[in-house]
Write a protein that holds these residues in place. Structure first.
Motif, PDB file in Angstrom:
ATOM      1  N   SER A   1      38.423 -12.554  21.836  1.00 53.67           N
ATOM      2  CA  SER A   1      37.143 -12.231  21.208  1.00 53.67           C
ATOM      3  C   SER A   1      37.030 -12.683  19.765  1.00 53.67           C
ATOM      4  O   SER A   1      35.938 -12.638  19.193  1.00 53.67           O
ATOM      5  CB  SER A   1      36.884 -10.721  21.299  1.00 53.67           C
ATOM      6  OG  SER A   1      37.932  -9.997  20.682  1.00 53.67           O
ATOM      7  N   VAL A   2      38.121 -13.095  19.137  1.00 45.68           N
ATOM      8  CA  VAL A   2      38.081 -13.664  17.790  1.00 45.68           C
ATOM      9  C   VAL A   2      38.973 -14.902  17.773  1.00 45.68           C
ATOM     10  O   VAL A   2      39.784 -15.104  18.676  1.00 45.68           O
ATOM     11  CB  VAL A   2      38.561 -12.659  16.709  1.00 45.68           C
ATOM     12  CG1 VAL A   2      37.686 -11.415  16.679  1.00 45.68           C
ATOM     13  CG2 VAL A   2      40.024 -12.277  16.909  1.00 45.68           C
ATOM     14  N   GLY A   3      38.824 -15.736  16.746  1.00 43.74           N
ATOM     15  CA  GLY A   3      39.669 -16.905  16.642  1.00 43.74           C
ATOM     16  C   GLY A   3      41.082 -16.524  16.251  1.00 43.74           C
ATOM     17  O   GLY A   3      41.294 -15.825  15.260  1.00 43.74           O
ATOM     18  N   LEU A   4      42.059 -16.975  17.025  1.00 44.22           N
ATOM     19  CA  LEU A   4      43.442 -16.575  16.803  1.00 44.22           C
ATOM     20  C   LEU A   4      44.390 -17.768  16.874  1.00 44.22           C
ATOM     21  O   LEU A   4      44.211 -18.655  17.712  1.00 44.22           O
ATOM     22  CB  LEU A   4      43.888 -15.561  17.870  1.00 44.22           C
ATOM     23  CG  LEU A   4      43.227 -14.192  17.843  1.00 44.22           C
ATOM     24  CD1 LEU A   4      43.661 -13.384  19.063  1.00 44.22           C
ATOM     25  CD2 LEU A   4      43.582 -13.440  16.568  1.00 44.22           C
TER      26      LEU A   4
ATOM     27  N   ILE B   1      38.588 -12.784   9.343  1.00 44.75           N
ATOM     28  CA  ILE B   1      39.284 -13.898   9.991  1.00 44.75           C
ATOM     29  C   ILE B   1      38.586 -15.217   9.670  1.00 44.75           C
ATOM     30  O   ILE B   1      39.236 -16.210   9.327  1.00 44.75           O
ATOM     31  CB  ILE B   1      39.338 -13.661  11.517  1.00 44.75           C
ATOM     32  CG1 ILE B   1      40.361 -12.569  11.841  1.00 44.75           C
ATOM     33  CG2 ILE B   1      39.668 -14.947  12.262  1.00 44.75           C
ATOM     34  CD1 ILE B   1      40.321 -12.109  13.279  1.00 44.75           C
ATOM     35  N   GLN B   2      37.282 -15.229   9.775  1.00 48.21           N
ATOM     36  CA  GLN B   2      36.539 -16.460   9.492  1.00 48.21           C
ATOM     37  C   GLN B   2      36.707 -16.874   8.034  1.00 48.21           C
ATOM     38  O   GLN B   2      36.819 -18.071   7.727  1.00 48.21           O
ATOM     39  CB  GLN B   2      35.066 -16.263   9.827  1.00 48.21           C
ATOM     40  CG  GLN B   2      34.806 -16.094  11.327  1.00 48.21           C
ATOM     41  CD  GLN B   2      33.337 -15.855  11.647  1.00 48.21           C
ATOM     42  OE1 GLN B   2      32.466 -16.401  11.003  1.00 48.21           O
ATOM     43  NE2 GLN B   2      33.079 -15.020  12.628  1.00 48.21           N
TER      44      GLN B   2
ATOM     45  N   THR C   1      44.606  -8.615  15.887  1.00 47.87           N
ATOM     46  CA  THR C   1      45.187  -9.959  15.960  1.00 47.87           C
ATOM     47  C   THR C   1      46.671  -9.996  16.291  1.00 47.87           C
ATOM     48  O   THR C   1      47.219 -11.076  16.551  1.00 47.87           O
ATOM     49  CB  THR C   1      45.012 -10.687  14.619  1.00 47.87           C
ATOM     50  OG1 THR C   1      45.814 -10.025  13.619  1.00 47.87           O
ATOM     51  CG2 THR C   1      43.546 -10.687  14.175  1.00 47.87           C
ATOM     52  N   ALA C   2      47.350  -8.841  16.254  1.00 43.99           N
ATOM     53  CA  ALA C   2      48.812  -8.767  16.405  1.00 43.99           C
ATOM     54  C   ALA C   2      49.527  -9.412  15.220  1.00 43.99           C
ATOM     55  O   ALA C   2      50.725  -9.692  15.296  1.00 43.99           O
ATOM     56  CB  ALA C   2      49.290  -9.379  17.722  1.00 43.99           C
ATOM     57  N   LEU C   3      48.803  -9.663  14.133  1.00 48.89           N
ATOM     58  CA  LEU C   3      49.364 -10.275  12.931  1.00 48.89           C
ATOM     59  C   LEU C   3      48.819  -9.553  11.708  1.00 48.89           C
ATOM     60  O   LEU C   3      47.704  -9.019  11.734  1.00 48.89           O
ATOM     61  CB  LEU C   3      48.961 -11.755  12.836  1.00 48.89           C
ATOM     62  CG  LEU C   3      49.419 -12.690  13.953  1.00 48.89           C
ATOM     63  CD1 LEU C   3      48.566 -13.969  13.929  1.00 48.89           C
ATOM     64  CD2 LEU C   3      50.896 -13.019  13.810  1.00 48.89           C
ATOM     65  N   SER C   4      49.584  -9.550  10.622  1.00 49.94           N
ATOM     66  CA  SER C   4      49.038  -9.081   9.352  1.00 49.94           C
ATOM     67  C   SER C   4      48.148 -10.185   8.780  1.00 49.94           C
ATOM     68  O   SER C   4      48.238 -11.345   9.200  1.00 49.94           O
ATOM     69  CB  SER C   4      50.167  -8.763   8.377  1.00 49.94           C
ATOM     70  OG  SER C   4      50.784  -9.968   7.932  1.00 49.94           O
TER      71      SER C   4
ATOM     72  N   GLN D   1      50.366 -13.002   7.589  1.00 54.30           N
ATOM     73  CA  GLN D   1      50.936 -13.745   8.714  1.00 54.30           C
ATOM     74  C   GLN D   1      49.888 -14.647   9.364  1.00 54.30           C
ATOM     75  O   GLN D   1      50.183 -15.785   9.745  1.00 54.30           O
ATOM     76  CB  GLN D   1      51.503 -12.780   9.754  1.00 54.30           C
ATOM     77  CG  GLN D   1      52.757 -12.057   9.323  1.00 54.30           C
ATOM     78  CD  GLN D   1      53.152 -10.965  10.308  1.00 54.30           C
ATOM     79  OE1 GLN D   1      52.285 -10.333  10.939  1.00 54.30           O
ATOM     80  NE2 GLN D   1      54.447 -10.733  10.444  1.00 54.30           N
ATOM     81  N   TYR D   2      48.666 -14.143   9.474  1.00 50.68           N
ATOM     82  CA  TYR D   2      47.585 -14.933  10.059  1.00 50.68           C
ATOM     83  C   TYR D   2      47.350 -16.187   9.220  1.00 50.68           C
ATOM     84  O   TYR D   2      47.294 -17.304   9.749  1.00 50.68           O
ATOM     85  CB  TYR D   2      46.306 -14.094  10.136  1.00 50.68           C
ATOM     86  CG  TYR D   2      45.165 -14.767  10.870  1.00 50.68           C
ATOM     87  CD1 TYR D   2      44.860 -14.409  12.171  1.00 50.68           C
ATOM     88  CD2 TYR D   2      44.400 -15.766  10.268  1.00 50.68           C
ATOM     89  CE1 TYR D   2      43.817 -15.017  12.861  1.00 50.68           C
ATOM     90  CE2 TYR D   2      43.372 -16.387  10.948  1.00 50.68           C
ATOM     91  CZ  TYR D   2      43.077 -16.012  12.233  1.00 50.68           C
ATOM     92  OH  TYR D   2      42.054 -16.633  12.910  1.00 50.68           O
TER      93      TYR D   2
END
Length: 294
Positions: A75-78, A193-194, A228-231, A234-235
């Protein structure tokens, strides 16, 4: 469902072992053995349906597996890595995807006031669910348009809404709904994120991201990692390393130039983190990939 899958396989049999456009907006397909470096990428929000073979997707420390009995929603860019495998009967890996557009989902939701509520407490932005005959049937009608391109402008948007509707009615419907609701936690994290992706080479101030998301720093960290499973750090690092890999392979940058271009002040730190992420020093990794591409 096997009959529907067989027709979908026939319709997409000309897909290549890279992202292959179908001529239908936001719909793509891929087939065969995909090089590892292409599967390690920054993925856009999407619905992905496997028609033969199987795939594993890893984001952060979380890995999901799916096959023709399931579909995948991001659902988001990862930034993610993947592994594809042929089927046990020898059929090559084959998949189709629909890139998600929040505006289209929001318009659809406005016509569906009784969209089911979210079924649990999960907040991750990537999940796998069992495919249904109704969802496969919508995909069949969509991909038949490849044989009738003159019908695409009139019919594709309706079939896209049907695919989204079928997902909205299923166990992952909450993911699509949260994308389209501007005040949802997922939507606010997605804005951050964007921003990170647009400004990945710039220094990251988590405090500013948290403020823009109207959260405390601790709450922002918690929600960002849940999604995201990331900080956030980290992202950003994974986006930088993926961008650097592209510069090394496709643009012929030197290791030092690539490091500086993506935001690293120290080429030594860049090389260390690159090797930790991809298993080899950047120069050696780039040469290996270029050789494999020839």
């Amino acid at each position: 469902m096997e009959k529907q899958l067989d027709e979908l396989r026939t319709l997409t049999a000309h897909a290549e072992n890279r992202r292959t456009e179908t001529g239908i907006p936001r719909v793509a397909m891929v087939q065969g053995t995909i090089p590892e470096h292409q599967l390690a990428a920054a993925y856009e929000p999407m619905i992905n349906l496997i028609l033969s073979g199987s795939k594993s997707m890893t984001v952060g420390g979380r890995t999901l597996h799916y096959d023709p009995a399931t579909y995948f929603v991001m659902s988001v860019g990862l930034p993610a890595s993947g592994v594809v495998r042929p089927s046990k009967t020898g059929l090559p890996y084959l998949a189709v995807s629909l890139t998600l557009d929040a505006r289209i989902i929001a318009n659809l939701l406005s016509d569906l006031p009784n969209t089911p509520n979210r079924g649990g407490d999960e907040k991750n932005a990537f999940f796998v669910a069992a495919v249904t005959p109704e969802l496969l049937d919508a995909w069949v009608r969509m991909l038949r348009l490849m044989n009738h391109p003159s019908d695409i402008p009139a019919l594709a948007s309706g079939y896209e809404r049907e695919i989204l509707y079928r997902v909205l009615q299923g166990p992952l419907g909450w993911m699509l709904r949260d994308i389209a609701l501007p005040d949802s936690t997922l939507a606010r994290v997605n804005q951050a994120i964007q921003y990170i992706r647009r400004n990945s080479a710039s220094p990251l101030r988590v405090e500013d991201l948290a403020a823009s998301a109207a959260m405390s720093v601790s709450a922002f960290h918690r929600h960002f990692k849940s999604v995201t499973a990331l900080s956030p750090v980290q992202y950003q690092k994974q986006i930088r390393l993926l961008n650097a890999r592209t510069l090394l392979i496709a643009s012929g940058y030197s290791v030092t130039a690539a490091a500086h271009q993506v935001g690293y002040q120290s080429a030594t730190q860049f090389s260390r983190e690159y090797a930790r992420e991809f298993g080899q020093a950047p120069g050696r990794d780039a040469m290996r990939i270029v050789r494999e591409m020839k």
